[in-house]
Write an enzyme that holds these catalytic residues in place. Structure first.
Site, PDB file in Angstrom:
ATOM      1  N   GLU A  96       2.681   5.960   4.737  1.00  0.00           N
ATOM      2  CA  GLU A  96       4.113   5.821   4.474  1.00  0.00           C
ATOM      3  C   GLU A  96       4.469   6.273   3.064  1.00  0.00           C
ATOM      4  O   GLU A  96       3.663   6.173   2.140  1.00  0.00           O
ATOM      5  CB  GLU A  96       4.535   4.363   4.689  1.00  0.00           C
ATOM      6  CG  GLU A  96       4.279   3.938   6.128  1.00  0.00           C
ATOM      7  CD  GLU A  96       4.820   2.564   6.486  1.00  0.00           C
ATOM      8  OE1 GLU A  96       4.683   2.178   7.645  1.00  0.00           O
ATOM      9  OE2 GLU A  96       5.376   1.874   5.608  1.00  0.00           O
ATOM     10  N   CYS A 109       7.641   6.628  -3.984  1.00  0.00           N
ATOM     11  CA  CYS A 109       6.370   5.916  -3.946  1.00  0.00           C
ATOM     12  C   CYS A 109       5.471   6.615  -2.916  1.00  0.00           C
ATOM     13  O   CYS A 109       5.782   6.650  -1.728  1.00  0.00           O
ATOM     14  CB  CYS A 109       6.655   4.461  -3.557  1.00  0.00           C
ATOM     15  SG  CYS A 109       5.201   3.445  -3.504  1.00  0.00           S
ATOM     16  N   CYS A 116      -7.191   1.502   2.802  1.00  0.00           N
ATOM     17  CA  CYS A 116      -7.717   1.300   1.451  1.00  0.00           C
ATOM     18  C   CYS A 116      -9.030   0.550   1.572  1.00  0.00           C
ATOM     19  O   CYS A 116      -9.183  -0.308   2.433  1.00  0.00           O
ATOM     20  CB  CYS A 116      -6.724   0.492   0.620  1.00  0.00           C
ATOM     21  SG  CYS A 116      -7.203   0.336  -1.118  1.00  0.00           S
ATOM     22  N   CYS A 120      -7.822  -6.027  -1.313  1.00  0.00           N
ATOM     23  CA  CYS A 120      -7.148  -7.080  -2.080  1.00  0.00           C
ATOM     24  C   CYS A 120      -6.564  -8.077  -1.068  1.00  0.00           C
ATOM     25  O   CYS A 120      -6.007  -7.673  -0.050  1.00  0.00           O
ATOM     26  CB  CYS A 120      -6.048  -6.497  -2.961  1.00  0.00           C
ATOM     27  SG  CYS A 120      -6.710  -5.352  -4.194  1.00  0.00           S
ATOM     28  N   CYS A 123      -2.718  -7.851   0.302  1.00  0.00           N
ATOM     29  CA  CYS A 123      -2.102  -6.538   0.546  1.00  0.00           C
ATOM     30  C   CYS A 123      -2.303  -6.124   2.005  1.00  0.00           C
ATOM     31  O   CYS A 123      -3.423  -6.128   2.508  1.00  0.00           O
ATOM     32  CB  CYS A 123      -2.706  -5.501  -0.390  1.00  0.00           C
ATOM     33  SG  CYS A 123      -2.048  -3.841  -0.101  1.00  0.00           S
ATOM     34  N   SER A 224      -2.769  -2.968 -11.597  1.00  0.00           N
ATOM     35  CA  SER A 224      -2.458  -4.105 -10.727  1.00  0.00           C
ATOM     36  C   SER A 224      -3.333  -5.275 -11.155  1.00  0.00           C
ATOM     37  O   SER A 224      -4.490  -5.350 -10.768  1.00  0.00           O
ATOM     38  CB  SER A 224      -2.740  -3.737  -9.272  1.00  0.00           C
ATOM     39  OG  SER A 224      -1.811  -2.780  -8.836  1.00  0.00           O
ATOM     40  N   LEU A 225      -2.771  -6.168 -11.945  1.00  0.00           N
ATOM     41  CA  LEU A 225      -3.587  -7.233 -12.531  1.00  0.00           C
ATOM     42  C   LEU A 225      -3.601  -8.494 -11.638  1.00  0.00           C
ATOM     43  O   LEU A 225      -4.650  -8.933 -11.199  1.00  0.00           O
ATOM     44  CB  LEU A 225      -3.058  -7.556 -13.936  1.00  0.00           C
ATOM     45  CG  LEU A 225      -3.943  -8.471 -14.775  1.00  0.00           C
ATOM     46  CD1 LEU A 225      -5.263  -7.807 -15.123  1.00  0.00           C
ATOM     47  CD2 LEU A 225      -3.230  -8.902 -16.056  1.00  0.00           C
ATOM     48  N   CYS A 345       6.754  -3.200  -1.411  1.00  0.00           N
ATOM     49  CA  CYS A 345       5.330  -3.175  -1.785  1.00  0.00           C
ATOM     50  C   CYS A 345       4.524  -4.063  -0.851  1.00  0.00           C
ATOM     51  O   CYS A 345       4.919  -5.187  -0.571  1.00  0.00           O
ATOM     52  CB  CYS A 345       5.103  -3.762  -3.170  1.00  0.00           C
ATOM     53  SG  CYS A 345       6.154  -3.152  -4.426  1.00  0.00           S
TER      54      CYS A 345
HETATM   55  N1  SAH Z   1      -4.278   0.545  -5.119  1.00  0.00           N
HETATM   56  C1  SAH Z   1      -3.324   0.801  -6.162  1.00  0.00           C
HETATM   57  C2  SAH Z   1      -2.037   1.382  -5.644  1.00  0.00           C
HETATM   58  C3  SAH Z   1      -1.228   0.454  -4.767  1.00  0.00           C
HETATM   59  S1  SAH Z   1       0.155  -0.003  -5.673  1.00  0.00           S
HETATM   60  C4  SAH Z   1      -3.111  -0.461  -6.954  1.00  0.00           C
HETATM   61  O1  SAH Z   1      -3.638  -1.498  -6.565  1.00  0.00           O
HETATM   62  O2  SAH Z   1      -2.455  -0.423  -7.989  1.00  0.00           O
HETATM   63  C5  SAH Z   1       0.900  -1.221  -4.733  1.00  0.00           C
HETATM   64  C6  SAH Z   1       1.277  -2.421  -5.578  1.00  0.00           C
HETATM   65  O3  SAH Z   1       1.869  -3.436  -4.748  1.00  0.00           O
HETATM   66  C7  SAH Z   1       0.062  -3.026  -6.202  1.00  0.00           C
HETATM   67  O4  SAH Z   1       0.339  -3.579  -7.442  1.00  0.00           O
HETATM   68  C8  SAH Z   1      -0.267  -4.094  -5.181  1.00  0.00           C
HETATM   69  O5  SAH Z   1      -1.114  -5.049  -5.691  1.00  0.00           O
HETATM   70  C9  SAH Z   1       1.110  -4.624  -4.851  1.00  0.00           C
HETATM   71  N2  SAH Z   1       1.145  -5.344  -3.584  1.00  0.00           N
HETATM   72  C10 SAH Z   1       0.293  -5.241  -2.547  1.00  0.00           C
HETATM   73  N3  SAH Z   1       0.632  -6.072  -1.567  1.00  0.00           N
HETATM   74  C11 SAH Z   1       1.733  -6.707  -1.967  1.00  0.00           C
HETATM   75  C12 SAH Z   1       2.588  -7.676  -1.357  1.00  0.00           C
HETATM   76  N4  SAH Z   1       2.350  -8.130  -0.142  1.00  0.00           N
HETATM   77  N5  SAH Z   1       3.652  -8.093  -2.048  1.00  0.00           N
HETATM   78  C13 SAH Z   1       3.919  -7.598  -3.274  1.00  0.00           C
HETATM   79  N6  SAH Z   1       3.169  -6.705  -3.904  1.00  0.00           N
HETATM   80  C14 SAH Z   1       2.072  -6.247  -3.247  1.00  0.00           C
END
Ligand code: SAH
Length: 377
Positions: A96, A109, A116, A120, A123, A224-225, A345
């Site tokens: 997407e 985006c 992936c 995490c 996600c 992404s911390l 996100c």
């Molecule tokens: N893998 C990369 C790129 C993905 S960015 C990364 O981790 O940075 C997508 C962003 O959305 C990341 O910061 C991820 O942690 C966040 N994200 C993932 N799932 C989410 C959710 N359910 N709600 C809000 N943010 C989320």
């Protein structure tokens, strides 16, 4: 040799690769620049459209090469102007892409992988497992598709996409070469001409790749911390067990040192109720972020079925933000956009043909227990 599968797709080639391709064909270098502009500034899909190139050369190119972007399955436009595309890549998986307009900006985006591998815990992309890396053509193709959705591409017309973030599906630094090629095209004057400040790569923290990245590009960096300490981050972002926060921050420092401007790192922190949104987390995060030139982007958790996590209340989000501001950290809260088209996100689900079989293992009860583990930390 007229079969599609044997033709070289020129769409994802970097300017250097395109130069080399034309040299191999015994053609002059400026032809490569002409074709680059046709593909990325005028949106040409065939060599026949490239009218400043002789018919003979166009015919020759059509036999050996093609300009092929991935197929659009659906395009949705939300009431708030957000656009979302589901894109099918070779092999059948879907990814997407989302365009988020805001004032005079429009941020695209982009996805870098089908699925992936990082898993995490909060996600939805991670829950689907992993299929494959996208090619450079499939990555840059998403930008072309978004621009073309406004009508024929016109380099003299208004910019339809002002910013690009690699924050869609996938971990960009696990698909390093193709992502770098696409980034180079985004910033190349003869292609999309976006400035380094307008292209941001987001990573969960693949430390060696961050070091490699600064050798080849000066794209803006987001991390992404999601947790203020290793104990919690190990559970939410499992790659932290390999590259803990201290190493990650050291890599961020090295990256910033190499940029000869005053850019800072963007820290992304998804707020999950009862997990990482408490006063104690905010205070710890405030201290941690004073050690890195950065700005903080808080993302209220976007729910998806059976995630096991919840979005905090507005009051809790505000309280967290206030503590961060008091600690002197520049903090913004990401407003959710495109809700009714599931474009937020972590809601990008695509349709991944999972090769890891992780998606089969994903049953709600496993997820509940992750949340329980975190709560008990
Ligand atoms: N893998 C990369 C790129 C993905 S960015 C990364 O981790 O940075 C997508 C962003 O959305 C990341 O910061 C991820 O942690 C966040 N994200 C993932 N799932 C989410 C959710 N359910 N709600 C809000 N943010 C989320």
């Amino acid at each position: 040799m007229t079969d599609n599968t044997t033709k070289t797709n020129l769409l994802g080639m970097s300017p250097e690769q395109l130069d080399a391709f034309f040299a191999e064909q015994g053609e002059k270098r400026f032809r490569a620049t002409q074709v680059l502009k046709w593909m990325h500034q005028h949106g040409a899909d065939s060599f026949d459209e490239m009218t400043n190139i002789s018919k003979v050369l166009r015919d020759k190119l059509s036999k050996v090469a093609e300009v092929r972007e991935p197929e659009v399955v659906t395009q949705d436009i939300s009431k708030d102007g957000t656009r979302k595309w589901v894109i099918r890549i070779d092999g059948g998986s879907c990814v997407e892409t989302v365009l988020i307009p805001e004032g005079d900006r429009a941020t695209l985006c982009i996805s870098s992988q089908a699925g992936c591998s990082l898993d995490c815990s909060f996600c939805s992309t991670g829950k689907q497992g992993f299929n494959r890396n996208l090619s450079a053509a499939e990555i840059i193709g998403q930008l072309r598709i978004a621009i073309k959705s406004f009508g024929p591409m016109d380099p003299a017309g208004p910019r339809r996409v002002t910013n690009v973030v690699l924050m869609g599906m996938g971990e960009p630094l696990m698909n390093f070469d193709n992502v770098v090629k696409a980034i180079i095209l985004m910033m190349e004057d003869n292609a999309y001409g976006l400035s380094t400040r307008r292209v941001t790569l987001s990573t969960a923290g693949v430390v060696p790749a961050i070091d490699k990245l600064r050798e080849v590009t000066d794209v803006s960096l987001a991390i992404s911390l999601h947790a203020p300490n290793d104990e919690l981050r190990d559970v939410l972002v499992p790659i932290n067990k390999r590259y803990p926060i201290k190493e990650l921050f050291a890599a961020c420092h090295r990256y910033l040192e190499d940029l000869n401007d005053r850019r800072v790192i963007t820290i992304e922190y998804t707020l999950m109720s009862g997990i990482n949104d408490q006063v104690v987390h905010a205070k710890e995060l405030g201290k941690l972020l004073k050690t890195l030139p950065c700005k903080l982007n808080l993302i209220p958790f976007n729910p998806f079925p059976n995630s096991g996590y919840e979005r905090p209340s507005e009051a809790a989000i505000k309280a967290f933000k206030d503590i961060m501001l008091k600690a002197g950290v520049l903090t913004t809260v990401r407003r959710t956009r495109g809700d009714e088209i599931d474009a937020a996100c972590g809601q990008l689900v695509g349709q991944v043909e999972d090769k890891t079989r992780r998606s089969q293992k994903y049953i709600p009860v496993v997820q509940e227990s992750t949340a329980e583990v975190v709560k008990s930390l």
